[in-house]
Enzyme design. Structure first.
Site, PDB file in Angstrom:
ATOM      1  N   ASP A  77       0.844  -1.189   0.000  1.00  0.00           N
ATOM      2  CA  ASP A  77       0.000   0.000   0.000  1.00  0.00           C
ATOM      3  C   ASP A  77       0.883   1.244   0.000  1.00  0.00           C
ATOM      4  O   ASP A  77       2.082   1.156   0.233  1.00  0.00           O
ATOM      5  CB  ASP A  77      -0.946   0.013   1.216  1.00  0.00           C
ATOM      6  CG  ASP A  77      -0.248  -0.483   2.466  1.00  0.00           C
ATOM      7  OD1 ASP A  77       0.941  -0.164   2.625  1.00  0.00           O
ATOM      8  OD2 ASP A  77      -0.880  -1.188   3.263  1.00  0.00           O
ATOM      9  N   ASP A  79       1.352   4.981   1.609  1.00  0.00           N
ATOM     10  CA  ASP A  79       0.937   5.934   2.640  1.00  0.00           C
ATOM     11  C   ASP A  79       1.485   7.307   2.280  1.00  0.00           C
ATOM     12  O   ASP A  79       2.593   7.427   1.751  1.00  0.00           O
ATOM     13  CB  ASP A  79       1.491   5.526   4.008  1.00  0.00           C
ATOM     14  CG  ASP A  79       0.926   4.190   4.464  1.00  0.00           C
ATOM     15  OD1 ASP A  79      -0.249   3.908   4.139  1.00  0.00           O
ATOM     16  OD2 ASP A  79       1.657   3.420   5.113  1.00  0.00           O
ATOM     17  N   ASP A 161      10.085   3.549  12.967  1.00  0.00           N
ATOM     18  CA  ASP A 161      10.825   2.476  13.628  1.00  0.00           C
ATOM     19  C   ASP A 161      12.238   2.248  13.078  1.00  0.00           C
ATOM     20  O   ASP A 161      13.221   2.332  13.802  1.00  0.00           O
ATOM     21  CB  ASP A 161      10.005   1.178  13.665  1.00  0.00           C
ATOM     22  CG  ASP A 161       9.368   0.821  12.335  1.00  0.00           C
ATOM     23  OD1 ASP A 161       9.620   1.520  11.328  1.00  0.00           O
ATOM     24  OD2 ASP A 161       8.619  -0.177  12.282  1.00  0.00           O
TER      25      ASP A 161
HETATM   26  P1  ATP Z   1       4.471  -3.611   5.375  1.00  0.00           P
HETATM   27  O1  ATP Z   1       5.177  -3.903   4.133  1.00  0.00           O
HETATM   28  O2  ATP Z   1       4.301  -4.798   6.202  1.00  0.00           O
HETATM   29  O3  ATP Z   1       3.210  -2.815   5.228  1.00  0.00           O
HETATM   30  P2  ATP Z   1       5.386  -1.230   6.623  1.00  0.00           P
HETATM   31  O4  ATP Z   1       6.743  -0.779   7.080  1.00  0.00           O
HETATM   32  O5  ATP Z   1       4.752  -0.424   5.542  1.00  0.00           O
HETATM   33  O6  ATP Z   1       5.528  -2.733   6.218  1.00  0.00           O
HETATM   34  P3  ATP Z   1       3.130  -0.537   8.221  1.00  0.00           P
HETATM   35  O7  ATP Z   1       2.598  -1.203   9.414  1.00  0.00           O
HETATM   36  O8  ATP Z   1       2.295  -0.391   7.012  1.00  0.00           O
HETATM   37  O9  ATP Z   1       4.467  -1.307   7.872  1.00  0.00           O
HETATM   38  O10 ATP Z   1       3.636   0.886   8.704  1.00  0.00           O
HETATM   39  C1  ATP Z   1       3.863   1.978   7.850  1.00  0.00           C
HETATM   40  C2  ATP Z   1       5.001   2.830   8.376  1.00  0.00           C
HETATM   41  O11 ATP Z   1       4.688   3.329   9.685  1.00  0.00           O
HETATM   42  C3  ATP Z   1       6.322   2.083   8.565  1.00  0.00           C
HETATM   43  O12 ATP Z   1       7.057   2.031   7.371  1.00  0.00           O
HETATM   44  C4  ATP Z   1       7.005   2.898   9.625  1.00  0.00           C
HETATM   45  O13 ATP Z   1       7.581   4.045   9.076  1.00  0.00           O
HETATM   46  C5  ATP Z   1       5.841   3.333  10.517  1.00  0.00           C
HETATM   47  N1  ATP Z   1       5.609   2.398  11.639  1.00  0.00           N
HETATM   48  C6  ATP Z   1       4.825   1.297  11.636  1.00  0.00           C
HETATM   49  N2  ATP Z   1       4.830   0.672  12.817  1.00  0.00           N
HETATM   50  C7  ATP Z   1       5.631   1.411  13.622  1.00  0.00           C
HETATM   51  C8  ATP Z   1       6.032   1.300  14.979  1.00  0.00           C
HETATM   52  N3  ATP Z   1       5.617   0.297  15.735  1.00  0.00           N
HETATM   53  N4  ATP Z   1       6.861   2.249  15.463  1.00  0.00           N
HETATM   54  C9  ATP Z   1       7.281   3.273  14.688  1.00  0.00           C
HETATM   55  N5  ATP Z   1       6.943   3.420  13.420  1.00  0.00           N
HETATM   56  C10 ATP Z   1       6.121   2.513  12.868  1.00  0.00           C
HETATM   57 MG    MG Z   2       2.671  -0.689   4.845  1.00  0.00          MG
END
Ligand code: ATP
Ligand code: MG
Length: 466
Positions: A77, A79, A161
């Site tokens: 996705d 963001d 993170d």
């Molecule tokens: P995925 O491919 O699984 O979606 P993702 O990194 O995009 O991985 P998301 O849960 O969609 O994971 O989170 C989007 C963004 O929000 C992350 O890339 C990160 O920058 C931030 N984020 C998510 N979870 C946390 C957390 N627990 N602490 C700090 N930042 C976070």
């Molecule tokens: Mg994501």
């Protein structure tokens, strides 16, 4: 008035947003270096960033999508982050709505697609000495309970993170903005937490699970300083609400890298008593092989972009619990079918609390389990009825796993495989002839093994086909 103030503080020409080169290490990476092309971004995300920019705000695609594109993966996705407040985003896009009470975000809809737009957030704990802040917004272990404070773009990067998750891509200029050397970490395939690892895991212990999941998914090494505290801090997971652990475990199981992630969680001690779902996987007698096969299978399906049903996975995770409870009930003289149904209810009642599996998955799990004994009925009209069942495919795949794991006779799996694809007359010939009970008794009296006895000998499951 407040809106005006926000615009002034956060607007593109405001000094707050323009990083001060003396205090930050902002690196701007041009397109010819990073290679991401605009048309790999979803049209909806582009529409949103350009709409916000035209309205005078700054807006970027951020996080997982930028990281995945740099790694040649397809983002799940897109963001968007902006300096516009949620209310201001709402004004720019008619088809949008504000969601969340604590973390207020905007969902902007374009056709069937929805993109999440969030406002740059700051870190309440940037000043570690701020005890009052800590008391008001964190629990006694330092876990952040509230972090809904707007901030600058740089602050937004720092509260994320991992460095590789903190890259901002501007589809208009096609530049990547990198405050934390995330771009270099991507090139080095290194997962590095932002800030002090100890503090960042205390703020949110789920980051430990994310480290393991992302390292497996992205084929990255967890940097030493990031990995070292994980073993010691693992007990902090006990303070995380079960529903949040459930969400994270589900992501991990459906990541396409469940096998590697699960093995790594165990190796790092994120296990006993901490992740009930993981305990469930490996403490059931005889369940390990069954679950390992299911994870392998799930990973293959995800990698081939086939659908995966979480309900099916949960049915797998809990099957050996159900089997044990069922056998216990039958041993005390209960009839097979009611005993199975009671066992299913018993297991689900306990697991709902422990694993926080949402109730909406109960129906599919029960159907898959309840259909299992029916695969033993291979006479008369029964196999035809089973074939017509809307959940046949899931129950059949489940039965094949049972065969493969050694719980059930593989011959039965082969029979169903052939039966499904056979033509009408072939199917009739495959049916196992039922003898009258009188004949059966006579043959048993002569010491012969009777059809159906074989199934009984080979299966731990009773042969009460419905
Ligand atoms: P995925 O491919 O699984 O979606 P993702 O990194 O995009 O991985 P998301 O849960 O969609 O994971 O989170 C989007 C963004 O929000 C992350 O890339 C990160 O920058 C931030 N984020 C998510 N979870 C946390 C957390 N627990 N602490 C700090 N930042 C976070
Ligand atoms: Mg994501």
């Amino acid at each position: 008035m407040i809106h005006k103030l926000f615009r002034r503080v956060f607007s593109q020409d405001s000094p707050v947003l323009v990083p001060d080169p003396a205090t930050t290490k902002l690196r701007i990476i041009p397109r010819k270096q990073h290679g991401i092309v605009r048309n790999s971004i979803s049209p909806c995300a582009i529409k949103i960033t350009s709409g916000l920019q035209q309205a005078g705000y700054s807006a970027f695609v951020v996080g997982g999508a930028v990281r995945d594109l740099l790694l040649g993966l397809e983002p799940k996705d897109f963001d968007v982050v902006t300096n516009a407040t949620p209310e201001e985003v709402r004004v720019v896009f008619r088809r949008s709505r504000i969601i969340g009470r604590r973390f207020r975000l905007v969902h902007v809809m374009c056709g069937a697609e929805t993109v999440e737009v969030s406002t740059f957030r700051g870190n309440l704990f940037a000043n570690k000495d701020n005890e009052t802040m800590m008391h008001k917004h964190a629990d006694e272990h330092g876990r952040i309970l509230r972090d809904n404070v707007f901030g600058s773009q740089e602050e937004d990067a720092k509260r994320r993170d991992f460095t590789v998750n903190a890259l901002f891509y501007n589809p208009d200029s096609e530049e990547i903005w990198d405050y934390l050397e995330g771009y270099d970490d991507i090139q080095a395939k290194q997962l590095r937490i932002i800030g002090t690892p100890l503090q960042r895991y205390r703020e949110d212990p789920v980051r430990m699970l994310r480290a393991v999941r992302l390292a497996a998914k992205l084929d990255m090494q967890i940097d030493t300083a990031t990995a070292t505290p994980i073993g010691d801090l693992a007990p902090l997971l006990q303070n995380v609400p079960p529903s949040r652990l459930f969400d994270e475990m589900l992501k991990l199981l459906l990541s396409g890298h469940a096998q590697t992630s699960v093995a790594d969680l165990r190796a790092r001690g994120l296990y006993h008593g901490l992740l009930p779902m993981l305990d469930m996987m490996f403490t059931q007698p005889h369940g390990e092989r069954f679950i390992t096969l299911a994870l392998k299978n799930t990973d293959e399906r995800v990698q081939q972009e086939k659908t995966v049903s979480p309900g099916f996975l949960f049915a797998v995770l809990l099957w050996h619990e159900v089997l044990t409870a069922w056998n216990t009930r039958k041993d005390t003289g209960e009839k097979s079918t009611p005993a199975l149904h009671m066992a299913m209810n018993d297991v689900l009642a306990v697991q709902e609390k422990k694993l926080a599996i949402p109730r909406r998955y109960d129906a599919i799990m029960k159907e898959i389990w309840a259909m299992q004994p029916r695969f033993l009925g291979r006479a008369g009209r029964r196999p035809f009825c089973l074939l017509e069942h809307p959940r046949f495919r899931a129950a059949y795949d489940f039965m094949l796993l049972r065969c493969e794991s050694g719980e059930m006779d593989v011959e039965i799996g082969h029979w169903w495989e052939t039966f499904q694809h056979a033509k009408g007359s072939e199917r009739e010939n495959m049916l196992i002839k039922i003898e009258t009970s009188k004949k059966r008794r006579r043959r048993r009296g002569r010491g012969e093994i009777v059809t159906g006895d074989i199934a009984n000998l080979n299966n731990s499951v009773s042969d009460t086909a419905e």
